[in-house]
Write a protein that holds these residues in place. Sequence first.
Motif, PDB file in Angstrom:
ATOM      1  N   GLU A  41       0.830  -1.201   0.000  1.00  0.00           N
ATOM      2  CA  GLU A  41       0.000   0.000   0.000  1.00  0.00           C
ATOM      3  C   GLU A  41       0.867   1.255   0.000  1.00  0.00           C
ATOM      4  O   GLU A  41       2.033   1.242   0.391  1.00  0.00           O
ATOM      5  CB  GLU A  41      -0.912  -0.016   1.222  1.00  0.00           C
ATOM      6  CG  GLU A  41      -1.760  -1.265   1.240  1.00  0.00           C
ATOM      7  CD  GLU A  41      -3.159  -1.002   1.727  1.00  0.00           C
ATOM      8  OE1 GLU A  41      -3.425   0.109   2.194  1.00  0.00           O
ATOM      9  OE2 GLU A  41      -3.974  -1.930   1.619  1.00  0.00           O
ATOM     10  N   MET A  42       0.231   2.333  -0.426  1.00  0.00           N
ATOM     11  CA  MET A  42       0.928   3.617  -0.525  1.00  0.00           C
ATOM     12  C   MET A  42       1.500   4.058   0.819  1.00  0.00           C
ATOM     13  O   MET A  42       2.473   4.787   0.870  1.00  0.00           O
ATOM     14  CB  MET A  42      -0.030   4.697  -1.027  1.00  0.00           C
ATOM     15  CG  MET A  42      -0.626   4.426  -2.372  1.00  0.00           C
ATOM     16  SD  MET A  42       0.519   4.810  -3.709  1.00  0.00           S
ATOM     17  CE  MET A  42       0.104   6.515  -4.031  1.00  0.00           C
ATOM     18  N   MET A  43       0.872   3.621   1.907  1.00  0.00           N
ATOM     19  CA  MET A  43       1.352   4.093   3.196  1.00  0.00           C
ATOM     20  C   MET A  43       2.629   3.408   3.642  1.00  0.00           C
ATOM     21  O   MET A  43       3.239   3.813   4.622  1.00  0.00           O
ATOM     22  CB  MET A  43       0.278   4.008   4.270  1.00  0.00           C
ATOM     23  CG  MET A  43      -0.291   2.637   4.485  1.00  0.00           C
ATOM     24  SD  MET A  43      -1.604   2.662   5.706  1.00  0.00           S
ATOM     25  CE  MET A  43      -0.650   2.892   7.201  1.00  0.00           C
ATOM     26  N   THR A  70       4.935   1.943   0.967  1.00  0.00           N
ATOM     27  CA  THR A  70       5.878   1.898  -0.141  1.00  0.00           C
ATOM     28  C   THR A  70       5.827   3.207  -0.918  1.00  0.00           C
ATOM     29  O   THR A  70       4.747   3.747  -1.137  1.00  0.00           O
ATOM     30  CB  THR A  70       5.501   0.730  -1.078  1.00  0.00           C
ATOM     31  OG1 THR A  70       5.549  -0.477  -0.312  1.00  0.00           O
ATOM     32  CG2 THR A  70       6.453   0.617  -2.247  1.00  0.00           C
ATOM     33  N   PHE A  71       6.987   3.697  -1.347  1.00  0.00           N
ATOM     34  CA  PHE A  71       7.026   4.865  -2.215  1.00  0.00           C
ATOM     35  C   PHE A  71       6.785   4.443  -3.656  1.00  0.00           C
ATOM     36  O   PHE A  71       7.535   3.624  -4.195  1.00  0.00           O
ATOM     37  CB  PHE A  71       8.383   5.559  -2.149  1.00  0.00           C
ATOM     38  CG  PHE A  71       8.613   6.342  -0.892  1.00  0.00           C
ATOM     39  CD1 PHE A  71       7.738   7.359  -0.513  1.00  0.00           C
ATOM     40  CD2 PHE A  71       9.709   6.086  -0.100  1.00  0.00           C
ATOM     41  CE1 PHE A  71       7.965   8.094   0.641  1.00  0.00           C
ATOM     42  CE2 PHE A  71       9.938   6.820   1.051  1.00  0.00           C
ATOM     43  CZ  PHE A  71       9.065   7.816   1.428  1.00  0.00           C
ATOM     44  N   ASN A 125       8.044   4.101   3.221  1.00  0.00           N
ATOM     45  CA  ASN A 125       7.300   5.343   3.428  1.00  0.00           C
ATOM     46  C   ASN A 125       7.106   5.588   4.920  1.00  0.00           C
ATOM     47  O   ASN A 125       6.095   5.229   5.506  1.00  0.00           O
ATOM     48  CB  ASN A 125       5.949   5.258   2.710  1.00  0.00           C
ATOM     49  CG  ASN A 125       5.284   6.609   2.604  1.00  0.00           C
ATOM     50  OD1 ASN A 125       5.632   7.532   3.345  1.00  0.00           O
ATOM     51  ND2 ASN A 125       4.342   6.735   1.702  1.00  0.00           N
ATOM     52  N   LEU A 150       8.173  11.318  -6.554  1.00  0.00           N
ATOM     53  CA  LEU A 150       7.372  10.341  -5.820  1.00  0.00           C
ATOM     54  C   LEU A 150       5.888  10.653  -5.962  1.00  0.00           C
ATOM     55  O   LEU A 150       5.494  11.813  -6.020  1.00  0.00           O
ATOM     56  CB  LEU A 150       7.724  10.358  -4.330  1.00  0.00           C
ATOM     57  CG  LEU A 150       9.128   9.928  -3.933  1.00  0.00           C
ATOM     58  CD1 LEU A 150       9.231   9.834  -2.422  1.00  0.00           C
ATOM     59  CD2 LEU A 150       9.478   8.576  -4.547  1.00  0.00           C
ATOM     60  N   ALA A 151       5.086   9.587  -6.009  1.00  0.00           N
ATOM     61  CA  ALA A 151       3.632   9.776  -6.053  1.00  0.00           C
ATOM     62  C   ALA A 151       3.100  10.062  -4.657  1.00  0.00           C
ATOM     63  O   ALA A 151       2.100  10.761  -4.494  1.00  0.00           O
ATOM     64  CB  ALA A 151       2.975   8.523  -6.621  1.00  0.00           C
ATOM     65  N   ASN A 152       3.765   9.515  -3.652  1.00  0.00           N
ATOM     66  CA  ASN A 152       3.261   9.639  -2.278  1.00  0.00           C
ATOM     67  C   ASN A 152       4.371  10.020  -1.318  1.00  0.00           C
ATOM     68  O   ASN A 152       4.731   9.249  -0.431  1.00  0.00           O
ATOM     69  CB  ASN A 152       2.597   8.331  -1.839  1.00  0.00           C
ATOM     70  CG  ASN A 152       3.513   7.136  -2.044  1.00  0.00           C
ATOM     71  OD1 ASN A 152       4.421   7.155  -2.879  1.00  0.00           O
ATOM     72  ND2 ASN A 152       3.299   6.101  -1.270  1.00  0.00           N
ATOM     73  N   PRO A 153       4.958  11.208  -1.502  1.00  0.00           N
ATOM     74  CA  PRO A 153       6.054  11.594  -0.605  1.00  0.00           C
ATOM     75  C   PRO A 153       5.573  11.695   0.838  1.00  0.00           C
ATOM     76  O   PRO A 153       4.414  12.031   1.080  1.00  0.00           O
ATOM     77  CB  PRO A 153       6.488  12.966  -1.128  1.00  0.00           C
ATOM     78  CG  PRO A 153       5.329  13.485  -1.886  1.00  0.00           C
ATOM     79  CD  PRO A 153       4.618  12.296  -2.444  1.00  0.00           C
ATOM     80  N   VAL A 154       6.473  11.379   1.759  1.00  0.00           N
ATOM     81  CA  VAL A 154       6.098  11.396   3.166  1.00  0.00           C
ATOM     82  C   VAL A 154       6.121  12.831   3.685  1.00  0.00           C
ATOM     83  O   VAL A 154       5.440  13.180   4.625  1.00  0.00           O
ATOM     84  CB  VAL A 154       7.011  10.461   3.989  1.00  0.00           C
ATOM     85  CG1 VAL A 154       8.440  10.984   4.036  1.00  0.00           C
ATOM     86  CG2 VAL A 154       6.475  10.233   5.374  1.00  0.00           C
TER      87      VAL A 154
END
Lengths: 502, 552
Positions: free
Chosen positions: A287-289, A291-292, A371, B407-411
């Motif tokens: 999941e996105m939470m 893995t980048f 992530n 990144l698509a979902n940077p922290v």
Amino acid sequence: MVDLRVNERKTLSALEKSGGKTSVEQLIHESGLPDAAVMRTALTLQEKGLVKVHEEKKTRAKLNDEGKAHAKKGLPERRLLSALKKLRGKASLENVAEEADLEKNSIPIALGWIQKKKWAVLDTKTNTLQVLERAEEGKDERILRLLNEKGQVVVEDLNKEQQEAIQVLKRRKLLNIKGKIKRIFEITDAGLAALRERKEAIEEVTQLTPELIMTRKWQRVKLIKFDVTAPGPSVYPGKMHPLQQIIQRAREIFLELGFTEIRGPLVETAFWNFDALFQPQDHPAREMMDTFYLASPKTGKLPSKNIVNSVASVHENGWVTGSKGWGYDWSHDEAKRLVLRTHTTAETIKYLAEHKKPPIKVFSVDRVYRNEQLTYKNTAEFHQIEGIVVDENVTLRDLMGTMKTFYTKFGLKKTEFWPCYFPYTEPSAQAMVYHPKLKRWIELCGMGIFRPEVTAPMGIKCPVLAWGGGLERLAMIELGLDDIRMLYGNRLEWLRRTPLCQ
Amino acid sequence: MPVITLYKERFSKFVGRKITIEDMTKHLPWIGFDLEEIGEDYVKVEYNPNRIDFCSYAGVARTLKGFMGLEKGLPAYVTKEPETTLIIDKAVANIRPFMLAGVVRNIKFDDDSIVELMEMQEDLHWGIGRDRKKASIGIHNLDVIKPPFKFTAVEPTKAKFVPLGKNEKMDLKEILEKHEKGAAYRHLVDWAPKYPLLIDKDGAVLSMPPIINGELTRVDANTRNLFLDVTGTSYDAVENSLKVLSAALADMGGTIEKVAVKYSDRTVVSPNLNPEKMKLNVNYANRLLGLELSDVETVKCLQKCRMDARKVGKGVLEVSFPAYRIDILHEVDLVEEVGIGYGYNRLKPTIPAAVTVGEQHPTHRLANSTRQIMIGLGLLEVMNFTLTNERLHYKFVRMKPEKTIRLANPVSTEYSIMRQALLPGLLNNLTENKHESFPQRLFEVSDVVKVDKKLEAMCERRLHVAAVSSHSMANFTEVKSLCEALLANLALKNWQIKEARHPTFLEGRSAAVCIKDRCLGVLGEIHPQVLNNFGLENPTAAFEIDLELLMK
């Protein structure tokens, strides 16, 4: 031969120039040294017997107000005598006192002294005063005059007579007297000899120069001895980063154990990072939470159809492995998505797709991503220690032995292997190491034997012993850190101060 | 990883004898639990997501009993024949096609077990249900509702009920909009014209799967009889969730009764708590574990793990395992059970016999040679992240973004792109260390990532070296000397330093390092505007070289 420090030599030489004996003030002036330094040096010279210290007393005498008045008008007995002479040598005390213009309270004093000095005599029956002699100026009067002229005198500088007179005036309470000790330094014979030696050695040198060496002049000069305990300026060496040192140590250990190093890309397709490792496409780790994923470029390419199809089948129904599989429709698009690799196992499985002949022993100590928010215990980027052993008859016990050897070489002697779970290994375990400071077991490495669902699509027939563990946690134990951010903070203060790992 | 806190008093009741903290810390790690926290009267443990049956005290207890030898082999589950019917309306086929159900009678709850039941439900929602998408569970008080039940779908404004935790009736649309659970899970249904609804014979609402139950069927400590429903988009996930839940409730003392679930084309009876069967080659287990167990010893190991086995051929066992062991996919999973039953602590570590010759990767060899020279030149190594941001990476060094790997979902906004050069990171290090003594001379030998469409992953990892020297007298000459010392000691010949323009460097004081027509890198004095951007006060000179170009 006596060794003289710079200040000692300066002081001795100033003393000699000042005639061999002089005061502190003169020494300070002559040597050019600060007074505290002169005093300190003179005392060490005294200890060495090169200088004698004389302590002289200086007593300063000065007239007080009454003394000053007497100096102006004359001592009361003198004034009484002068008046008596005017009255032709004999007169009643009353008349003389009046003539002398003496204050009332001075009369008994004047009368006392005039008789004591035998200048006159008092007939107590008639109360008349009779002159006895001419009465030259007395020594007390002379000193009174001197004091009045000079303002003050040093008692010790006066002759004996004068000193007696001072005592008289002192008793008559006409003086202010202050005593003070004055130090005088005198060079001794040994001091002169030491100075002579110096003079013969010609020159003192602080910095040895190429010229001194080549001309051999160094033989004729004195190289000054340094205070080796004095603090020097700090210098900082070029060094390997502490984390890099741990990486290198981990690499060395595997190289020592006969492993070959592999290296792969940081950006991977989800196919190699997850699918090839039998991680179902709806697995929470994907999941996105956790893995980048990349936004650009967004997708990559899949490898050969052979591999892709067998991986797809293994997910859907277990393919030829006898497994149930995960029972879902495998998606090519999901596998094409680009990720920052979450483990170096992506590289390992790719290596196995191309190298099938046992024995195989490969490793990597390399960068991976999760992530994660940056906190004291997590970073989004870190390093993983990864490796595999592939051979006909390798076992779970061999895997445990390999890991135990690795951690023992790292100085971590107490290891246990607890059961664990990973989607791509079975049986699985985790290497636990006892942390003597924290007094608890900490997990350092996940490990296991690759599942048939993983190896079969790559055409691998032998067991594959695999492990993957965090490097930073190991580094934190080794470096005594409790905040992982320190490893990537690049604080110069820390980098400069941290010694090389042993 | 999921966590369960085991209080020793309550846990002892499930095990059936007094269990101390020492018992737990001694045995639980060897079954696959991580000791998270050890308290006075409790142990908090993490368990692996494949063993979702560990989400209840009952589940942990029945495994521990086997491991400690208090009970062995398969736990027996008796399920009674169905008395209750559930009808699946065709209307749900396109939204949430699957539902299975079960009935539990004569269960005795206390406050602790209600909490545990709710936690178990959440763990299953997450572990198997993938956050309620594939499967979600409803647990109802059976005594307030009348079978047969019906799983149907209705238009959002056509049904009203009091959702759990509220006082007033809301229609389905309102629930999605106003209820906390509605807001959290609306994406699972809000795209459909009709929403799923579970009702009883009289139309009373049990729940609106997978969003929320009705207040009507709330379960509390006095509830004795339960109706369990599991709905979802994956039949396997629905079935597995029901198996794990039913087994745990059976272990808590309930009697499990099946439900007849009538689909339009078939009838299914659930839950099915019959053991599953799989073959195990004893030799296969021995080979992987490095053991020489006999068939009988292997069976004993399996029995400790609450399984049973019988010999069906030479060295071949047929293993029966409980229905809740949904993690068993392949024979190799049984091998691990043998290992755990034998005891991982009894497995003596050995060294693999294979003799191999090790070799370092050529790129890392080059990296280390480079490091050695840079350190010899007196520079200090830094290590930066490969993730960075556009402001620092482009704007500060006066560069234009080009083929940025994003990144698509940077922290965080600070780490949103992959670096293409090392230099901006080094300049940033100088900013962070302005208060330290000078000179400051730093280097980094590490990765940058660039787009390369020829590759499977469209991106190429390249090894670079970069260095900065910052102090009041830093200049071009110094950094040129450093750079040339590096190149000479890497055995390079015929390089040329050519005049070149680069936005990061001062014009007339910047150059390119080239071999023939190939440009290896840049060097020069950092442009004062760049120094201002980084808040640096000292002149700074730098170079950066692509080491991949030096690889033969």
